[in-house]
Design a protein around this motif. Sequence first.
Motif, PDB file in Angstrom:
ATOM      1  N   GLY A  47      46.172  33.818  53.529  1.00  0.00           N
ATOM      2  CA  GLY A  47      46.722  32.473  53.453  1.00  0.00           C
ATOM      3  C   GLY A  47      47.447  32.154  52.160  1.00  0.00           C
ATOM      4  O   GLY A  47      48.008  31.079  52.019  1.00  0.00           O
ATOM      5  N   LYS A  48      47.457  33.062  51.218  1.00  0.00           N
ATOM      6  CA  LYS A  48      48.143  32.860  49.940  1.00  0.00           C
ATOM      7  C   LYS A  48      49.655  32.987  50.169  1.00  0.00           C
ATOM      8  O   LYS A  48      50.104  33.823  50.953  1.00  0.00           O
ATOM      9  CB  LYS A  48      47.647  33.927  48.954  1.00  0.00           C
ATOM     10  CG  LYS A  48      48.238  33.843  47.581  1.00  0.00           C
ATOM     11  CD  LYS A  48      47.650  34.935  46.682  1.00  0.00           C
ATOM     12  CE  LYS A  48      48.540  35.154  45.493  1.00  0.00           C
ATOM     13  NZ  LYS A  48      48.251  36.380  44.785  1.00  0.00           N
ATOM     14  N   ASP A  49      50.435  32.163  49.489  1.00  0.00           N
ATOM     15  CA  ASP A  49      51.894  32.235  49.607  1.00  0.00           C
ATOM     16  C   ASP A  49      52.435  33.517  48.998  1.00  0.00           C
ATOM     17  O   ASP A  49      51.883  34.047  48.030  1.00  0.00           O
ATOM     18  CB  ASP A  49      52.556  31.060  48.881  1.00  0.00           C
ATOM     19  CG  ASP A  49      52.397  29.746  49.607  1.00  0.00           C
ATOM     20  OD1 ASP A  49      52.127  29.765  50.822  1.00  0.00           O
ATOM     21  OD2 ASP A  49      52.545  28.696  48.957  1.00  0.00           O
ATOM     22  N   THR A  50      53.533  33.997  49.550  1.00  0.00           N
ATOM     23  CA  THR A  50      54.290  35.089  48.951  1.00  0.00           C
ATOM     24  C   THR A  50      55.228  34.451  47.928  1.00  0.00           C
ATOM     25  O   THR A  50      55.911  33.480  48.234  1.00  0.00           O
ATOM     26  CB  THR A  50      55.109  35.831  50.022  1.00  0.00           C
ATOM     27  OG1 THR A  50      54.206  36.357  50.990  1.00  0.00           O
ATOM     28  CG2 THR A  50      55.932  36.959  49.414  1.00  0.00           C
ATOM     29  N   VAL A  51      55.244  34.986  46.702  1.00  0.00           N
ATOM     30  CA  VAL A  51      56.059  34.418  45.632  1.00  0.00           C
ATOM     31  C   VAL A  51      56.963  35.507  45.080  1.00  0.00           C
ATOM     32  O   VAL A  51      56.491  36.590  44.725  1.00  0.00           O
ATOM     33  CB  VAL A  51      55.172  33.847  44.493  1.00  0.00           C
ATOM     34  CG1 VAL A  51      56.022  33.304  43.362  1.00  0.00           C
ATOM     35  CG2 VAL A  51      54.234  32.780  45.032  1.00  0.00           C
ATOM     36  N   ILE A  52      58.256  35.211  44.999  1.00  0.00           N
ATOM     37  CA  ILE A  52      59.217  36.153  44.430  1.00  0.00           C
ATOM     38  C   ILE A  52      59.809  35.502  43.188  1.00  0.00           C
ATOM     39  O   ILE A  52      60.397  34.416  43.264  1.00  0.00           O
ATOM     40  CB  ILE A  52      60.317  36.518  45.452  1.00  0.00           C
ATOM     41  CG1 ILE A  52      59.664  37.189  46.666  1.00  0.00           C
ATOM     42  CG2 ILE A  52      61.365  37.419  44.811  1.00  0.00           C
ATOM     43  CD1 ILE A  52      60.602  37.532  47.782  1.00  0.00           C
ATOM     44  N   GLY A  53      59.637  36.160  42.043  1.00  0.00           N
ATOM     45  CA  GLY A  53      60.107  35.631  40.767  1.00  0.00           C
ATOM     46  C   GLY A  53      61.622  35.618  40.664  1.00  0.00           C
ATOM     47  O   GLY A  53      62.344  35.942  41.605  1.00  0.00           O
ATOM     48  N   HIS A  54      62.085  35.265  39.499  1.00  0.00           N
ATOM     49  CA  HIS A  54      63.517  35.204  39.220  1.00  0.00           C
ATOM     50  C   HIS A  54      64.047  36.599  38.883  1.00  0.00           C
ATOM     51  O   HIS A  54      63.318  37.435  38.354  1.00  0.00           O
ATOM     52  CB  HIS A  54      63.779  34.267  38.030  1.00  0.00           C
ATOM     53  CG  HIS A  54      63.322  32.876  38.288  1.00  0.00           C
ATOM     54  ND1 HIS A  54      64.055  31.964  38.995  1.00  0.00           N
ATOM     55  CD2 HIS A  54      62.168  32.250  37.964  1.00  0.00           C
ATOM     56  CE1 HIS A  54      63.397  30.833  39.084  1.00  0.00           C
ATOM     57  NE2 HIS A  54      62.237  30.977  38.455  1.00  0.00           N
ATOM     58  N   ASP A  55      65.338  36.817  39.183  1.00  0.00           N
ATOM     59  CA  ASP A  55      66.026  38.062  38.802  1.00  0.00           C
ATOM     60  C   ASP A  55      65.344  39.290  39.405  1.00  0.00           C
ATOM     61  O   ASP A  55      65.172  40.313  38.752  1.00  0.00           O
ATOM     62  CB  ASP A  55      66.092  38.153  37.267  1.00  0.00           C
ATOM     63  CG  ASP A  55      67.086  39.197  36.784  1.00  0.00           C
ATOM     64  OD1 ASP A  55      68.058  39.479  37.491  1.00  0.00           O
ATOM     65  OD2 ASP A  55      66.871  39.742  35.679  1.00  0.00           O
ATOM     66  N   VAL A  56      64.931  39.177  40.666  1.00  0.00           N
ATOM     67  CA  VAL A  56      64.258  40.271  41.378  1.00  0.00           C
ATOM     68  C   VAL A  56      65.262  40.970  42.280  1.00  0.00           C
ATOM     69  O   VAL A  56      66.069  40.316  42.944  1.00  0.00           O
ATOM     70  CB  VAL A  56      63.076  39.727  42.216  1.00  0.00           C
ATOM     71  CG1 VAL A  56      62.484  40.798  43.106  1.00  0.00           C
ATOM     72  CG2 VAL A  56      62.010  39.155  41.297  1.00  0.00           C
ATOM     73  N   TRP A  57      65.226  42.295  42.302  1.00  0.00           N
ATOM     74  CA  TRP A  57      66.065  43.092  43.199  1.00  0.00           C
ATOM     75  C   TRP A  57      65.146  43.740  44.220  1.00  0.00           C
ATOM     76  O   TRP A  57      64.154  44.379  43.860  1.00  0.00           O
ATOM     77  CB  TRP A  57      66.796  44.180  42.443  1.00  0.00           C
ATOM     78  CG  TRP A  57      67.773  43.693  41.415  1.00  0.00           C
ATOM     79  CD1 TRP A  57      68.083  42.411  41.074  1.00  0.00           C
ATOM     80  CD2 TRP A  57      68.568  44.522  40.581  1.00  0.00           C
ATOM     81  NE1 TRP A  57      69.007  42.399  40.078  1.00  0.00           N
ATOM     82  CE2 TRP A  57      69.333  43.681  39.746  1.00  0.00           C
ATOM     83  CE3 TRP A  57      68.713  45.898  40.449  1.00  0.00           C
ATOM     84  CZ2 TRP A  57      70.223  44.169  38.819  1.00  0.00           C
ATOM     85  CZ3 TRP A  57      69.604  46.385  39.509  1.00  0.00           C
ATOM     86  CH2 TRP A  57      70.353  45.527  38.710  1.00  0.00           C
TER      87      TRP A  57
END
Length: 105
Positions: free
Chosen positions: A5-15
């Motif tokens: 149930g935890k959100d997926t988080v994608i940081g900044h400047d990710v390829w």
Amino acid sequence: MPAPGKDTVIGHDVWIGQGARILPGVTLGNGVIVGAGAVVCADVPDYCIVAGNPARIIRRRFSPSDAAALCEIAWWRWPIEDILANEQEISGADISALRTVAARY
């Protein structure tokens, strides 16, 4: 493994490479590079390169202190004019030049 149930988080400047899979609940830190076809099933720290199935850290893009400095500088929050004017410093990870610009904010 990430908590259910935890959100997926994608940081900044990710390829993220072609065909890579980011499983639910994973956090990708700022500046992460995910190799093509990787299956990411665990959180990835800032400025790391991961690849494989399951994805593993291949190497760090910067020293821990430089990675922390880049996160503190947070150039991705600057006005677009400043990003464009400092593109060379951002691309070259010129920490001291970036700190000078970041001091305006």
